[in-house]
Design a protein around this motif. Structure first.
Motif, mmCIF file in Angstrom:
data_model
loop_
_atom_site.group_PDB
_atom_site.id
_atom_site.type_symbol
_atom_site.label_atom_id
_atom_site.label_comp_id
_atom_site.label_asym_id
_atom_site.label_seq_id
_atom_site.Cartn_x
_atom_site.Cartn_y
_atom_site.Cartn_z
ATOM 1 N N LEU A 80 0.814 -1.210 0.000
ATOM 2 C CA LEU A 80 0.000 0.000 0.000
ATOM 3 C C LEU A 80 0.851 1.265 0.000
ATOM 4 C CD1 LEU A 80 -2.787 -1.076 2.532
ATOM 5 C CD2 LEU A 80 -2.980 -0.891 0.045
ATOM 6 N N ILE A 81 2.004 1.197 0.682
ATOM 7 C CA ILE A 81 2.927 2.341 0.669
ATOM 8 C C ILE A 81 3.378 2.623 -0.761
ATOM 9 C CG2 ILE A 81 5.273 3.060 1.282
ATOM 10 C CD1 ILE A 81 3.359 3.514 3.529
ATOM 11 N N THR A 82 3.665 1.569 -1.515
ATOM 12 C CA THR A 82 4.072 1.733 -2.913
ATOM 13 C C THR A 82 2.933 2.293 -3.752
ATOM 14 O OG1 THR A 82 5.632 -0.109 -2.710
ATOM 15 C CG2 THR A 82 4.998 0.524 -4.941
ATOM 16 N N SER A 83 1.697 1.942 -3.402
ATOM 17 C CA SER A 83 0.545 2.402 -4.185
ATOM 18 C C SER A 83 0.223 3.871 -3.932
ATOM 19 C CB SER A 83 -0.692 1.551 -3.860
ATOM 20 O OG SER A 83 -1.197 1.870 -2.570
ATOM 21 N N SER A 84 0.644 4.414 -2.786
ATOM 22 C CA SER A 84 0.324 5.797 -2.443
ATOM 23 C C SER A 84 1.333 6.760 -3.057
ATOM 24 C CB SER A 84 0.287 5.978 -0.924
ATOM 25 O OG SER A 84 1.550 5.725 -0.370
ATOM 26 N N LYS A 85 0.904 8.017 -3.229
ATOM 27 C CA LYS A 85 1.744 8.978 -3.940
ATOM 28 C C LYS A 85 2.144 10.198 -3.115
ATOM 29 C CE LYS A 85 0.009 7.722 -8.512
ATOM 30 N NZ LYS A 85 -0.518 8.195 -9.800
ATOM 31 N N ASP A 86 1.742 10.250 -1.837
ATOM 32 C CA ASP A 86 2.136 11.386 -1.007
ATOM 33 C C ASP A 86 2.412 10.929 0.417
ATOM 34 O OD1 ASP A 86 -0.435 12.063 0.766
ATOM 35 O OD2 ASP A 86 -1.106 11.525 -1.238
ATOM 36 N N THR A 87 3.152 11.748 1.143
ATOM 37 C CA THR A 87 3.606 11.383 2.480
ATOM 38 C C THR A 87 2.457 11.239 3.475
ATOM 39 O OG1 THR A 87 5.700 12.530 2.088
ATOM 40 C CG2 THR A 87 5.126 12.058 4.370
ATOM 41 N N ILE A 88 1.467 12.118 3.403
ATOM 42 C CA ILE A 88 0.342 12.058 4.337
ATOM 43 C C ILE A 88 -0.392 10.723 4.197
ATOM 44 C CG2 ILE A 88 -1.845 13.087 5.030
ATOM 45 C CD1 ILE A 88 0.616 14.742 5.738
ATOM 46 N N SER A 89 -0.630 10.307 2.968
ATOM 47 C CA SER A 89 -1.305 9.030 2.736
ATOM 48 C C SER A 89 -0.501 7.885 3.326
ATOM 49 C CB SER A 89 -1.503 8.794 1.236
ATOM 50 O OG SER A 89 -2.327 9.779 0.668
ATOM 51 N N ARG A 90 0.801 7.941 3.185
ATOM 52 C CA ARG A 90 1.656 6.885 3.712
ATOM 53 C C ARG A 90 1.607 6.840 5.240
ATOM 54 N NH1 ARG A 90 6.950 7.173 -0.356
ATOM 55 N NH2 ARG A 90 5.746 6.671 -2.254
ATOM 56 N N ILE A 91 1.608 7.989 5.867
ATOM 57 C CA ILE A 91 1.517 8.029 7.329
ATOM 58 C C ILE A 91 0.190 7.431 7.802
ATOM 59 C CG2 ILE A 91 1.318 9.570 9.330
ATOM 60 C CD1 ILE A 91 3.329 11.418 7.958
ATOM 61 N N VAL A 92 -0.891 7.780 7.110
ATOM 62 C CA VAL A 92 -2.214 7.247 7.474
ATOM 63 C C VAL A 92 -2.230 5.727 7.324
ATOM 64 C CG1 VAL A 92 -4.647 7.170 6.817
ATOM 65 C CG2 VAL A 92 -3.455 9.367 6.906
ATOM 66 N N ILE A 93 -1.647 5.216 6.231
ATOM 67 C CA ILE A 93 -1.596 3.771 5.992
ATOM 68 C C ILE A 93 -0.808 3.074 7.103
ATOM 69 C CG2 ILE A 93 -0.620 1.985 4.490
ATOM 70 C CD1 ILE A 93 -1.253 3.900 2.120
ATOM 71 N N ILE A 94 0.357 3.623 7.415
ATOM 72 C CA ILE A 94 1.194 3.027 8.467
ATOM 73 C C ILE A 94 0.456 3.031 9.796
ATOM 74 C CG2 ILE A 94 3.355 3.227 9.768
ATOM 75 C CD1 ILE A 94 4.518 4.650 7.247
ATOM 76 N N PHE A 95 -0.201 4.148 10.104
ATOM 77 C CA PHE A 95 -0.912 4.260 11.381
ATOM 78 C C PHE A 95 -2.040 3.238 11.472
ATOM 79 C CE2 PHE A 95 -4.083 5.754 14.319
ATOM 80 C CZ PHE A 95 -3.331 6.195 15.400
ATOM 81 N N ILE A 96 -2.863 3.140 10.442
ATOM 82 C CA ILE A 96 -4.018 2.240 10.471
ATOM 83 C C ILE A 96 -3.583 0.789 10.635
ATOM 84 C CG2 ILE A 96 -5.899 1.282 9.079
ATOM 85 C CD1 ILE A 96 -6.287 4.082 7.896
ATOM 86 N N ILE A 97 -2.594 0.376 9.849
ATOM 87 C CA ILE A 97 -2.184 -1.028 9.878
ATOM 88 C C ILE A 97 -1.482 -1.387 11.182
ATOM 89 C CG2 ILE A 97 -0.572 -2.697 8.854
ATOM 90 C CD1 ILE A 97 -1.416 -1.734 6.140
ATOM 91 N N THR A 98 -0.536 -0.575 11.615
ATOM 92 C CA THR A 98 0.214 -0.916 12.830
ATOM 93 C C THR A 98 -0.635 -0.725 14.090
ATOM 94 O OG1 THR A 98 1.210 1.301 12.880
ATOM 95 C CG2 THR A 98 2.452 -0.447 11.789
ATOM 96 N N ALA A 99 -1.531 0.250 14.090
ATOM 97 C CA ALA A 99 -2.433 0.428 15.234
ATOM 98 C C ALA A 99 -3.381 -0.767 15.349
ATOM 99 C CB ALA A 99 -3.226 1.725 15.096
ATOM 100 N N THR A 100 -3.818 -1.291 14.213
ATOM 101 C CA THR A 100 -4.661 -2.485 14.212
ATOM 102 C C THR A 100 -3.910 -3.673 14.801
ATOM 103 O OG1 THR A 100 -5.894 -1.729 12.267
ATOM 104 C CG2 THR A 100 -5.981 -4.090 12.764
ATOM 105 N N MET A 101 -2.650 -3.809 14.409
ATOM 106 C CA MET A 101 -1.817 -4.885 14.957
ATOM 107 C C MET A 101 -1.692 -4.760 16.474
ATOM 108 S SD MET A 101 1.168 -4.895 12.040
ATOM 109 C CE MET A 101 2.370 -5.391 13.252
ATOM 110 N N ALA A 102 -1.483 -3.540 16.952
ATOM 111 C CA ALA A 102 -1.308 -3.329 18.390
ATOM 112 C C ALA A 102 -2.605 -3.565 19.145
ATOM 113 C CB ALA A 102 -0.800 -1.907 18.646
ATOM 114 N N PHE A 103 -3.718 -3.063 18.614
ATOM 115 C CA PHE A 103 -5.001 -3.184 19.301
ATOM 116 C C PHE A 103 -5.423 -4.650 19.426
ATOM 117 C CE2 PHE A 103 -9.606 -3.020 19.804
ATOM 118 C CZ PHE A 103 -9.761 -2.001 20.734
ATOM 119 N N THR A 104 -5.129 -5.437 18.394
ATOM 120 C CA THR A 104 -5.513 -6.855 18.398
ATOM 121 C C THR A 104 -4.451 -7.749 19.028
ATOM 122 O OG1 THR A 104 -4.646 -7.065 16.136
ATOM 123 C CG2 THR A 104 -7.000 -6.625 16.380
ATOM 124 N N GLY A 105 -3.278 -7.194 19.336
ATOM 125 C CA GLY A 105 -2.235 -7.968 20.008
ATOM 126 C C GLY A 105 -1.487 -8.931 19.121
#
Length: 284
Positions: free
Chosen positions: A199-224
């Protein structure tokens, strides 16, 4: 490789070459993302051993900032809410280290697993070179984790932002699962990290990449879900300060997490995404 296999590979390479960059306003195609991933992976393979080790060690250090914030938040809210709730709110600070690593382009094993596997699937590298590169990246990530972990064990209590009991609680929470649970959990985490790279490769700007990283890694943390690199810091530090996490327990959890992460990224992302493109080529 047989003549038939060579012809098939040539057709795949030709289709990848046809994938021109999309317009700024358009989403990237599957083939365009795959082509960029393969090219990015090839650049990693071309790097020197010392460069790979230094970059992966840097990633291991940087991911420690997530752990710093997790311990600080856990300590601050201890006694103010149930412990199970404490582990859930850590999801809000967990992504920091991943943002630093991914945007800073340090080499993190779980983010690079699928990316590096694509080189083997596309017959540009062999399995031996893949395993060698994985070994270097894992080694650098783990050493970086050990170093930042030792620093945080000392600096946390000195600054009064967390104590050794916090370190024990977080480490034991990660390690107390049965082996098969850790493997499946790690496979899901590796799958999500592989998707993060895609998804990082599919995105074209830094803000989108930060949002992608946040959503995926926060999901990992919340679910353990078990992540082998930040999890390495969590259970290593717990072992050092004295807890239920013994050295054999550390080896068990860490090895299972690495195995699961590798399977998740290599099979559920690299193989499936690559084969989807190959089947599309065959349809023409």
């Amino acid at each position: 490789m047989s003549e038939e296999e060579e012809e098939k590979q040539q057709n795949i390479d030709k289709e990848l070459e046809k994938e021109a960059p999309s317009e700024e306003s358009q989403a990237k195609s599957h083939g365009e993302i795959l082509k960029e991933q393969i090219c990015e992976g090839q650049e990693v393979y071309k790097r020197s051993t010392s460069s790979i080790l230094l970059s992966s060690l840097t990633a291991g250090l940087e991911i420690g900032f997530s752990y710093l914030l997790m311990c600080s938040m856990f300590y601050y809210y201890t006694g103010k809410m149930p412990e199970e709730g404490l582990f859930k709110i850590l999801a809000f600070v967990y992504p920091l280290g991943f943002i630093l690593v991914v945007l800073g382009q340090s080499i993190l094993f779980t983010e690079q697993t699928s990316l590096l596997t694509l080189q083997v699937l596309n017959r540009q590298r062999d399995l031996k070179s893949l395993l060698r590169l994985w070994g270097l990246v894992i080694l650098g990530n783990l050493i970086g984790g050990y170093l930042i972990g030792m620093v945080l064990i000392w600096i946390g209590p000195k600054l009064g932002i967390f104590d050794h009991e916090t370190i024990r609680a977080i480490g034991e929470h990660v390690a107390h699962y049965e082996s098969w649970v850790i493997v499946v959990s790690a496979i899901l985490a590796g799958w999500m990290m592989g998707l993060l790279s895609w998804l990082i490769t599919s995105s074209k700007d830094t803000i989108s990449r930060i949002v992608i990283i946040f959503i995926i890694t926060a999901t990992m943390a919340f679910t353990g879900l078990h992540h082998s690199i930040i999890g390495n810091i969590e259970i290593f530090t717990a072992m050092i300060v004295g807890s239920e996490v013994t050295f054999p327990e550390y080896l068990r959890v860490q090895s299972l997490a690495l195995l699961g992460n590798a399977i998740g990224g290599a099979f559920f992302v690299a193989l499936l995404k690559y084969r989807a493109f190959v089947f599309n080529v065959k349809d023409y």
